[in-house]
Write a protein that holds these residues in place. Structure first.
Motif, short mmCIF file in Angstrom:
data_model
loop_
_atom_site.label_atom_id
_atom_site.label_comp_id
_atom_site.label_asym_id
_atom_site.label_seq_id
_atom_site.Cartn_x
_atom_site.Cartn_y
_atom_site.Cartn_z
N ALA A 1 33.66 45.41 37.88
CA ALA A 1 32.83 44.44 37.13
C ALA A 1 31.37 44.49 37.55
O ALA A 1 30.51 44.00 36.84
N ALA B 1 40.92 34.56 40.12
CA ALA B 1 40.55 35.78 39.40
C ALA B 1 41.20 35.86 38.02
O ALA B 1 40.62 36.42 37.09
N HIS B 2 42.39 35.31 37.85
CA HIS B 2 43.09 35.38 36.57
C HIS B 2 42.39 34.56 35.49
O HIS B 2 42.63 34.74 34.31
N ASN C 1 38.99 34.45 34.99
CA ASN C 1 37.79 35.15 34.52
C ASN C 1 36.60 34.20 34.33
O ASN C 1 35.78 34.38 33.44
N GLU D 1 32.57 34.73 32.32
CA GLU D 1 32.51 33.90 31.12
C GLU D 1 31.45 32.80 31.24
O GLU D 1 30.74 32.51 30.29
#
Length: 88
Positions: free
Chosen positions: A15, A73-74, A76, A80
């Protein structure tokens, strides 16, 4: 502190492509590849339990995300949040 100190080396997460590292912060080298919107020279860092901040001097913008969640982390949330604020 906000100048890239590692040259063309990359940071550890996909990322953060196109980011270097200053003396304490990730630093965006150029726009285009990162998953978040921003300007070249934007810098910031994320902390434990989801905290996150960034500074975009070109846009005169600062963003701070203060959450306390692990794992996070799941969700995001970091990219966003930065994209939503930058678009606004």
């Amino acid at each position: 502190m906000t100048a890239n100190q590692i040259g063309p080396l990359t940071l550890w997460q996909d990322a953060y492509r196109n980011y270097g590292f200053g003396l304490g912060f990730r630093v965006r080298r150029e726009i285009g590849q990162p998953a978040t919107l921003g300007s070249a020279g934007e810098y910031g860092w994320g902390g434990a339990y989801g905290t996150y901040f960034w500074v975009d001097p070109a846009e005169k913008m600062v963003g701070i995300l203060m959450i306390q969640l692990l794992p996070y982390a799941h969700l995001n949330l970091r990219p966003e949040f930065q994209n939503a604020v930058t678009q606004a």
